[in-house]
Design an enzyme around this catalytic site. Structure first.
Site, PDB file in Angstrom:
ATOM      1  N   VAL A  61       0.725  -0.999  -0.153  1.00 18.78           N
ATOM      2  CA  VAL A  61       0.177  -0.071   0.015  1.00 18.78           C
ATOM      3  C   VAL A  61       0.746   1.315  -0.095  1.00 18.78           C
ATOM      4  CG1 VAL A  61      -1.974  -1.136   1.158  1.00 18.78           C
ATOM      5  CG2 VAL A  61      -0.448   0.216   2.396  1.00 18.78           C
ATOM      6  N   TYR A 153       2.628   6.188  16.408  1.00 17.31           N
ATOM      7  CA  TYR A 153       1.551   5.261  16.052  1.00 17.31           C
ATOM      8  C   TYR A 153       0.101   5.921  16.058  1.00 17.31           C
ATOM      9  CZ  TYR A 153      -1.716   1.323  15.957  1.00 17.31           C
ATOM     10  OH  TYR A 153      -2.638   0.490  15.682  1.00 17.31           O
ATOM     11  N   PRO A 183     -10.662   0.006  17.545  1.00 18.79           N
ATOM     12  CA  PRO A 183     -10.355  -1.289  18.446  1.00 18.79           C
ATOM     13  C   PRO A 183      -9.588  -0.755  19.424  1.00 18.79           C
ATOM     14  CG  PRO A 183     -10.182  -2.001  16.443  1.00 18.79           C
ATOM     15  CD  PRO A 183     -10.062  -0.778  16.126  1.00 18.79           C
ATOM     16  N   VAL A 186      -6.237  -6.020  20.230  1.00 20.16           N
ATOM     17  CA  VAL A 186      -6.592  -7.187  19.525  1.00 20.16           C
ATOM     18  C   VAL A 186      -5.437  -8.121  19.604  1.00 20.16           C
ATOM     19  CG1 VAL A 186      -7.785  -7.993  17.720  1.00 20.16           C
ATOM     20  CG2 VAL A 186      -8.040  -5.709  18.419  1.00 20.16           C
TER      21      VAL A 186
END
Ligand code: NDP
Ligand code: 8X3
Length: 252
Positions: A61, A153, A183, A186
């Site tokens: 990407v 981040y 979220p 995870v």
């Protein structure tokens, strides 16, 4: 006719689980990631298990030319993309900003922010031409809160949140619905990648409580996608029950 969903980053974690949940619900899928052999294995698994068509579309990407080439050269029968899930992403490192590694910052910004923009830029014209489409962007609780050591981040995920809100406004006249999914923690390869293969540190991060599993997020995405045409889920924050926000959790 089946809907077509393009999901980035389906070779593990949330993207892989989303591919399975959407396939189970009848979507034909364009699955992306860099690890071609994993894409091939997932295609076989999903085609064998569910009566759906799967196209593998490996690209990085971060490489805008590769993204453009892949989308522009989609076979005619795959061009009517109904759903784009911008999921590919990563965190690298967890420490004070003054100790940060510039190459890691570049990788996170190039993947989480610029990669999402490149893929969206290539896909949006196809949706606009049909006056329909859904875009789901994977943000994070790290895009809503800041925590110690999260710095770059967190910044990339705040950017995802901002661009999700912008897309929702700019794409409103084109009948394209835009959803942000945020979220908490995870249990995926994300942790191993963040700690550069240090599985002890990765395990410590989710020690003493039950984190989310990738399928929990995938089912949240499916919920957002299956609302009636007049309903848009702007955003959903989904957390492990033991985690209130990025900084507050109970560990046994
Ligand atoms: P994983 O590491 O399990 O999966 C990440 C996926 O992204 C892989 O399929 C990987 O495939 C793909 N990817 C990474 N870089 C690129 C790239 N340059 N080009 C194409 N694909 C790429 O992580 P998760 O499933 O946990 O993460 C998915 C998303 O969810 C990310 O955006 C992450 O920030 C977000 N998120 C994760 C949370 C967590 O706690 N795990 C919480 C909140 C949000 P490949 O290596 O084959 O290219
Ligand atoms: C990943 C979740 O809380 O580790 O986006 O930043 S967190």
């Amino acid at each position: 006719m089946s809907q077509i969903a393009l999901i980035t980053g389906t070779t593990s974690g949330i993207g892989e689980a989303t591919a399975e949940v959407l396939a189970k619900n009848g979507y034909d899928l364009i699955i992306n990631g860099r690890r071609k052999e994993k894409l091939d294995a997932l295609k076989k698994k999903l085609e064998d298990a569910y009566n759906v068509k799967i196209l593998t579309l490996p690209f990085d990407v971060r490489d805008n030319a590769a993204v453009k080439d892949a989308i522009e050269n989609l076979p005619t029968e795959w061009r009517e993309i109904d759903v784009l899930v911008n999921n590919a992403g990563l965190g690298l490192g967890l420490g004070p900003i003054n100790e940060g590694i510039v190459e890691d910052w570049d990788t996170m910004i190039d993947t989480n922010v610029k990669g999402l923009l490149y893929v969206s830029h290539a896909v949006m014209p196809l949706m606009i031409a049909r006056r329909q489409g859904r875009i789901v962007n994977l943000g994070s609780i790290a895009g809503k809160d800041i925590y110690a050591g999260g710095n770059v981040y967190c910044m990339t995920k705040h950017a995802v949140d901002a661009i999700t809100k912008s897309m929702r406004i700019d794409l409103l006249p084109h009948n394209i619905r835009v959803t942000g999914i945020h979220p908490g923690m995870v249990d995926t390869e994300f942790l191993i990648i963040r700690f550069k293969g240090d599985s002890k540190k990765a395990a410590e991060r989710i020690a003493g409580f039950t984190p989310l599993y990738a399928v929990d997020v995938a089912e949240t995405i499916l919920f957002a996608l299956t609302r009636p045409a007049h309903v848009t889920i702007n955003e959903l924050t989904v957390m492990p029950t033991a985690q209130a926000d990025a900084n507050n959790m109970v560990r046994k």
